[in-house]
Write a protein that holds these residues in place. Structure first.
Motif, PDB file in Angstrom:
ATOM      1  N   LYS A 120       0.849  -1.200   0.000  1.00 35.10           N
ATOM      2  CA  LYS A 120       0.000   0.000   0.000  1.00 35.10           C
ATOM      3  C   LYS A 120       0.881   1.245   0.000  1.00 35.10           C
ATOM      4  O   LYS A 120       0.513   2.272  -0.546  1.00 35.10           O
ATOM      5  CB  LYS A 120      -0.989  -0.009   1.164  1.00 35.10           C
ATOM      6  CG  LYS A 120      -0.351   0.188   2.525  1.00 35.10           C
ATOM      7  CD  LYS A 120      -1.376   0.236   3.619  1.00 35.10           C
ATOM      8  CE  LYS A 120      -0.782   0.221   5.004  1.00 35.10           C
ATOM      9  NZ  LYS A 120      -0.243   1.493   5.463  1.00 35.10           N
ATOM     10  N   ASP A 156      -6.855   1.919   2.456  1.00 33.69           N
ATOM     11  CA  ASP A 156      -5.844   2.982   2.356  1.00 33.69           C
ATOM     12  C   ASP A 156      -5.647   3.419   0.904  1.00 33.69           C
ATOM     13  O   ASP A 156      -5.449   4.610   0.618  1.00 33.69           O
ATOM     14  CB  ASP A 156      -4.502   2.498   2.937  1.00 33.69           C
ATOM     15  CG  ASP A 156      -4.537   2.463   4.462  1.00 33.69           C
ATOM     16  OD1 ASP A 156      -5.626   2.631   5.044  1.00 33.69           O
ATOM     17  OD2 ASP A 156      -3.470   2.263   5.075  1.00 33.69           O
ATOM     18  N   GLY A 205      -8.853   5.817   7.026  1.00 33.32           N
ATOM     19  CA  GLY A 205      -7.882   5.660   8.113  1.00 33.32           C
ATOM     20  C   GLY A 205      -6.427   5.709   7.689  1.00 33.32           C
ATOM     21  O   GLY A 205      -5.545   5.347   8.477  1.00 33.32           O
ATOM     22  N   SER A 206      -6.140   6.158   6.468  1.00 31.32           N
ATOM     23  CA  SER A 206      -4.755   6.072   5.984  1.00 31.32           C
ATOM     24  C   SER A 206      -3.900   7.256   6.439  1.00 31.32           C
ATOM     25  O   SER A 206      -3.996   8.365   5.906  1.00 31.32           O
ATOM     26  CB  SER A 206      -4.748   5.996   4.452  1.00 31.32           C
ATOM     27  OG  SER A 206      -3.423   6.104   3.979  1.00 31.32           O
ATOM     28  N   GLY A 207      -3.023   6.995   7.387  1.00 27.99           N
ATOM     29  CA  GLY A 207      -2.090   8.022   7.861  1.00 27.99           C
ATOM     30  C   GLY A 207      -1.187   8.488   6.734  1.00 27.99           C
ATOM     31  O   GLY A 207      -0.908   9.681   6.583  1.00 27.99           O
ATOM     32  N   THR A 208      -0.703   7.542   5.929  1.00 27.65           N
ATOM     33  CA  THR A 208       0.209   7.903   4.838  1.00 27.65           C
ATOM     34  C   THR A 208      -0.474   8.876   3.886  1.00 27.65           C
ATOM     35  O   THR A 208       0.095   9.916   3.524  1.00 27.65           O
ATOM     36  CB  THR A 208       0.652   6.632   4.065  1.00 27.65           C
ATOM     37  OG1 THR A 208       1.154   5.680   5.007  1.00 27.65           O
ATOM     38  CG2 THR A 208       1.716   6.948   3.041  1.00 27.65           C
ATOM     39  N   ARG A 231      -4.781  10.567  15.481  1.00 31.64           N
ATOM     40  CA  ARG A 231      -3.330  10.544  15.222  1.00 31.64           C
ATOM     41  C   ARG A 231      -2.788  11.968  15.029  1.00 31.64           C
ATOM     42  O   ARG A 231      -3.430  12.817  14.442  1.00 31.64           O
ATOM     43  CB  ARG A 231      -3.059   9.621  14.025  1.00 31.64           C
ATOM     44  CG  ARG A 231      -3.461   8.195  14.391  1.00 31.64           C
ATOM     45  CD  ARG A 231      -3.332   7.243  13.247  1.00 31.64           C
ATOM     46  NE  ARG A 231      -1.953   7.037  12.834  1.00 31.64           N
ATOM     47  CZ  ARG A 231      -1.615   6.313  11.771  1.00 31.64           C
ATOM     48  NH1 ARG A 231      -2.566   5.752  11.026  1.00 31.64           N
ATOM     49  NH2 ARG A 231      -0.356   6.157  11.453  1.00 31.64           N
ATOM     50  N   GLN A 255       6.079  10.375   6.958  1.00 34.35           N
ATOM     51  CA  GLN A 255       5.074  10.571   5.907  1.00 34.35           C
ATOM     52  C   GLN A 255       4.996  12.036   5.477  1.00 34.35           C
ATOM     53  O   GLN A 255       4.746  12.341   4.314  1.00 34.35           O
ATOM     54  CB  GLN A 255       3.715  10.075   6.424  1.00 34.35           C
ATOM     55  CG  GLN A 255       3.735   8.557   6.651  1.00 34.35           C
ATOM     56  CD  GLN A 255       2.580   8.043   7.495  1.00 34.35           C
ATOM     57  OE1 GLN A 255       1.890   8.805   8.162  1.00 34.35           O
ATOM     58  NE2 GLN A 255       2.376   6.735   7.488  1.00 34.35           N
ATOM     59  N   ASP A 299       6.647  -0.851  11.224  1.00 30.09           N
ATOM     60  CA  ASP A 299       5.554  -1.798  10.993  1.00 30.09           C
ATOM     61  C   ASP A 299       5.975  -3.243  11.256  1.00 30.09           C
ATOM     62  O   ASP A 299       5.137  -4.145  11.283  1.00 30.09           O
ATOM     63  CB  ASP A 299       5.003  -1.654   9.562  1.00 30.09           C
ATOM     64  CG  ASP A 299       4.372  -0.279   9.336  1.00 30.09           C
ATOM     65  OD1 ASP A 299       4.228   0.480  10.318  1.00 30.09           O
ATOM     66  OD2 ASP A 299       4.043   0.040   8.178  1.00 30.09           O
ATOM     67  N   LYS A 346       0.233   4.905  16.043  1.00 24.78           N
ATOM     68  CA  LYS A 346      -0.226   4.186  14.841  1.00 24.78           C
ATOM     69  C   LYS A 346      -1.754   3.989  14.957  1.00 24.78           C
ATOM     70  O   LYS A 346      -2.402   4.648  15.758  1.00 24.78           O
ATOM     71  CB  LYS A 346       0.520   2.862  14.724  1.00 24.78           C
ATOM     72  CG  LYS A 346       2.038   3.022  14.607  1.00 24.78           C
ATOM     73  CD  LYS A 346       2.421   3.672  13.304  1.00 24.78           C
ATOM     74  CE  LYS A 346       3.923   3.859  13.197  1.00 24.78           C
ATOM     75  NZ  LYS A 346       4.299   4.623  12.024  1.00 24.78           N
ATOM     76  N   GLU A 347      -2.308   3.051  14.175  1.00 23.71           N
ATOM     77  CA  GLU A 347      -3.764   2.875  14.151  1.00 23.71           C
ATOM     78  C   GLU A 347      -4.315   2.632  15.559  1.00 23.71           C
ATOM     79  O   GLU A 347      -5.420   3.035  15.897  1.00 23.71           O
ATOM     80  CB  GLU A 347      -4.154   1.704  13.239  1.00 23.71           C
ATOM     81  CG  GLU A 347      -4.027   2.012  11.772  1.00 23.71           C
ATOM     82  CD  GLU A 347      -2.632   1.800  11.231  1.00 23.71           C
ATOM     83  OE1 GLU A 347      -1.628   2.005  11.955  1.00 23.71           O
ATOM     84  OE2 GLU A 347      -2.529   1.435  10.039  1.00 23.71           O
ATOM     85  N   ARG A 352       0.212   0.827  19.596  1.00 25.24           N
ATOM     86  CA  ARG A 352       0.719  -0.528  19.334  1.00 25.24           C
ATOM     87  C   ARG A 352       1.594  -1.083  20.449  1.00 25.24           C
ATOM     88  O   ARG A 352       1.817  -2.287  20.499  1.00 25.24           O
ATOM     89  CB  ARG A 352       1.467  -0.574  17.992  1.00 25.24           C
ATOM     90  CG  ARG A 352       0.510  -0.547  16.838  1.00 25.24           C
ATOM     91  CD  ARG A 352       1.148  -0.930  15.523  1.00 25.24           C
ATOM     92  NE  ARG A 352       0.122  -0.897  14.497  1.00 25.24           N
ATOM     93  CZ  ARG A 352       0.320  -0.581  13.231  1.00 25.24           C
ATOM     94  NH1 ARG A 352       1.536  -0.291  12.816  1.00 25.24           N
ATOM     95  NH2 ARG A 352      -0.680  -0.579  12.379  1.00 25.24           N
ATOM     96  N   HIS A 373      -5.384  -3.308  11.786  1.00 25.85           N
ATOM     97  CA  HIS A 373      -5.181  -4.475  10.920  1.00 25.85           C
ATOM     98  C   HIS A 373      -4.040  -5.374  11.380  1.00 25.85           C
ATOM     99  O   HIS A 373      -4.122  -6.603  11.317  1.00 25.85           O
ATOM    100  CB  HIS A 373      -4.949  -4.013   9.485  1.00 25.85           C
ATOM    101  CG  HIS A 373      -3.903  -2.943   9.317  1.00 25.85           C
ATOM    102  ND1 HIS A 373      -3.050  -2.898   8.258  1.00 25.85           N
ATOM    103  CD2 HIS A 373      -3.555  -1.878  10.092  1.00 25.85           C
ATOM    104  CE1 HIS A 373      -2.243  -1.857   8.371  1.00 25.85           C
ATOM    105  NE2 HIS A 373      -2.541  -1.216   9.477  1.00 25.85           N
ATOM    106  N   ARG A 374      -2.952  -4.745  11.864  1.00 28.05           N
ATOM    107  CA  ARG A 374      -1.790  -5.584  12.221  1.00 28.05           C
ATOM    108  C   ARG A 374      -2.026  -6.368  13.521  1.00 28.05           C
ATOM    109  O   ARG A 374      -1.392  -7.393  13.754  1.00 28.05           O
ATOM    110  CB  ARG A 374      -0.516  -4.743  12.285  1.00 28.05           C
ATOM    111  CG  ARG A 374      -0.132  -4.221  10.894  1.00 28.05           C
ATOM    112  CD  ARG A 374       1.194  -3.509  10.838  1.00 28.05           C
ATOM    113  NE  ARG A 374       1.196  -2.569   9.729  1.00 28.05           N
ATOM    114  CZ  ARG A 374       1.661  -2.818   8.494  1.00 28.05           C
ATOM    115  NH1 ARG A 374       2.194  -3.974   8.219  1.00 28.05           N
ATOM    116  NH2 ARG A 374       1.604  -1.899   7.549  1.00 28.05           N
ATOM    117  N   LYS A 415      -7.896  -2.636   5.792  1.00 26.44           N
ATOM    118  CA  LYS A 415      -7.174  -1.358   5.710  1.00 26.44           C
ATOM    119  C   LYS A 415      -5.985  -1.494   4.763  1.00 26.44           C
ATOM    120  O   LYS A 415      -5.699  -0.599   3.976  1.00 26.44           O
ATOM    121  CB  LYS A 415      -6.696  -0.924   7.101  1.00 26.44           C
ATOM    122  CG  LYS A 415      -5.937   0.401   7.065  1.00 26.44           C
ATOM    123  CD  LYS A 415      -5.590   0.909   8.440  1.00 26.44           C
ATOM    124  CE  LYS A 415      -5.072   2.340   8.400  1.00 26.44           C
ATOM    125  NZ  LYS A 415      -3.716   2.499   7.888  1.00 26.44           N
TER     126      LYS A 415
END
Ligand SMILES: O=C(O)C1=C[C@@H](OP(=O)(O)O)[C@@H](O)[C@H](O)C1
Ligand SMILES: C=C(OP(=O)(O)O)C(=O)O
Length: 414
Positions: free
Chosen positions: A20, A45, A83-86, A113, A156, A296, A323-324, A327, A370-371, A395
């Motif tokens: 992604k 994403d 939800g895409s931080g990038t 975030r 990012q 990640d 992160k999402e 973590r 997701h992770r 995601k």
């Protein structure tokens, strides 16, 4: 969606999930040149990135062809992301370079975030922000081609600034150290250079001298970070797998280092000619590793550390909190659910590995991350487990559960 996982041994060959990170970067390159992505996997994403370039005037055909506009301008005053931080953190400097006014919002996890470092940096160069987190309205036009930004929050922004300075026909970025997630800045620099631009990254400075970018037609390459959960699944379940469609590991520390990390932990883990082969061993060694350049990887490494013989230490973890999910807490929570102990120190986590026969068979909620679902599902292959809200994998990798099935995991999806 509820996924029930039964003890099973992973085997077989699988194509690595599309990256992604690369897909989002390629989609944003369509601000400058035609991009045709074959078989693009529409993760959430990636959809965020598609909606963003559409709002900037790119013509999108069949979610696969991206045609740059004659003139970049803000076509939509309101951009809603998921939800895409990038995507978000690259979009902000891009919008600032185009100039105008736009309001951006997203779902709850992205609203939480931080955006502090980009707000702080761009406020010095003619951009106004209504807030330092979502929802926010950005207005103004970037008034300098030499930007200073703190590198301690997210890479990012810096990737986004590289795009922004292409819009402005060149300039420089000075990153105030530390430079976090450096491998992702290198990915952006490499990509622009491969497309014909001239971007130089020395020490903490990036110099951008744009050239016309070439067009692109092809498939998005595979992703080591997402593929690493298939490898982890094979290693914890006593199995083996070959993951294809991966690029040659680079010399710098990045997600591809997981190949080496698993080998250092005692697994068979070899890359050759686009393929990553992993095979389980009876025992794994603990590891000490700093993941700040490739954060990640934390959850994958934590997954194998859970069944290593001894105490592993993952350092450089501070930014995992943004992160999402948080973590650091998520890793502790998942490990705890499987009866694996851990301890958090100032910038590291200790993981006290146990014999895999002692792993519990818990219910894990994906915690909007997701992770988390991916890490937990790998551990569940040993003695079983259940993942709730399991659709959260979409995601980054909507094919995750189907891929596990095709690798002979015994799972039921409700
Ligand atoms: O540029 C990218 O594609 C990414 C950069 C990293 O974020 P940070 O730079 O915020 O650490 C990484 O965690 C994220 O999943 C993808
Ligand atoms: C942190 C992640 O992504 P992003 O920052 O793009 O939301 C991730 O995929 O783990």
């Amino acid at each position: 969606m509820i996924v029930r996982i039964y003890p099973s041994e992973i085997s077989g060959t699988i194509k690595a999930p599309q990256s992604k990170s690369l897909a989002i970067r390629l989609i944003f390159l369509s601000l400058f040149t035609r991009i045709h992505l074959h078989n693009l996997v529409l993760s959430e994403d990636v959809i965020d990135a598609i909606n963003s370039v559409r709002a900037l005037g790119v013509e999108v055909k069949n979610n696969s062809e991206f045609i740059p506009p004659e003139k970049l301008e803000i076509k939509k005053k309101f951009i809603k992301l998921k939800g895409s931080g990038t995507t978000l953190r690259m979009l902000i400097p891009i919008v600032a370079a185009i100039g105008g006014e736009v309001t951006i919002d997203a779902e709850e996890s992205l609203r939480r975030r931080p955006l502090k470092r980009i707000v702080e940096a761009l406020s010095n160069y003619g951009i106004s922000f209504s807030s330092s987190s979502l929802p926010l309205t950005i207005s103004g036009k970037l008034s300098s081609y030499n930007i200073k930004i703190s590198g301690d929050e997210s890479s990012q922004y810096i990737s986004g600034l590289i795009y922004a300075l292409h819009i402005l026909n060149g300039g420089s970025i000075e990153i105030l150290p530390p430079i976090s997630s450096k491998s992702y800045i290198l990915l952006t620099v490499d990509l622009f250079n491969r497309f014909g631009s001239n971007v130089k990254f020395y020490g903490n400075k990036i110099h951008i001298n744009p050239n016309n970018l070439v067009e692109f037609q092809g498939e998005v390459a595979g992703d080591y970070g997402l593929a690493s959960f298939y490898a982890l699944s094979a290693l914890v379940s006593g199995g083996r797998t070959t993951i294809v469609n991966l690029w040659e590991p680079k010399e710098y520390f990045g997600d591809h280092n997981i190949v080496k990390i698993f080998r250092e932990m005692g697994a068979t883990s070899e890359y050759s000619d686009g393929k990553w082969y992993v095979e389980a061993k009876d025992k794994y060694s603990p590891i000490k590793v700093n993941i700040d350049d490739a954060p990640d990887l934390a959850m994958t490494i934590a997954g194998l550390a859970a069944i290593a013989e001894g105490t592993s230490e993952i350092t450089g973890i501070e930014r995992l909190r943004i992160k999402e999910s948080d973590r650091i807490e998520s890793i502790r929570k998942v490990l705890g659910l499987y009866s694996v102990g851990s301890e958090v120190k100032s910038n590291s986590i200790l993981i006290f590995g146990i014999n895999k026969r002692m792993l519990s068979s818990p219910v894990t909620d994906c915690l909007n991350d997701h992770r988390v679902a991916m890490m937990s599902s790998a551990l569940a292959l040993v003695n079983g487990g259940v993942i709730t809200s399991a659709e959260c994998v979409s995601k980054s990798n909507p094919n995750y559960w189907q891929d596990l099935l095709s690798l002979n995991a015994k799972i039921s999806i409700e």
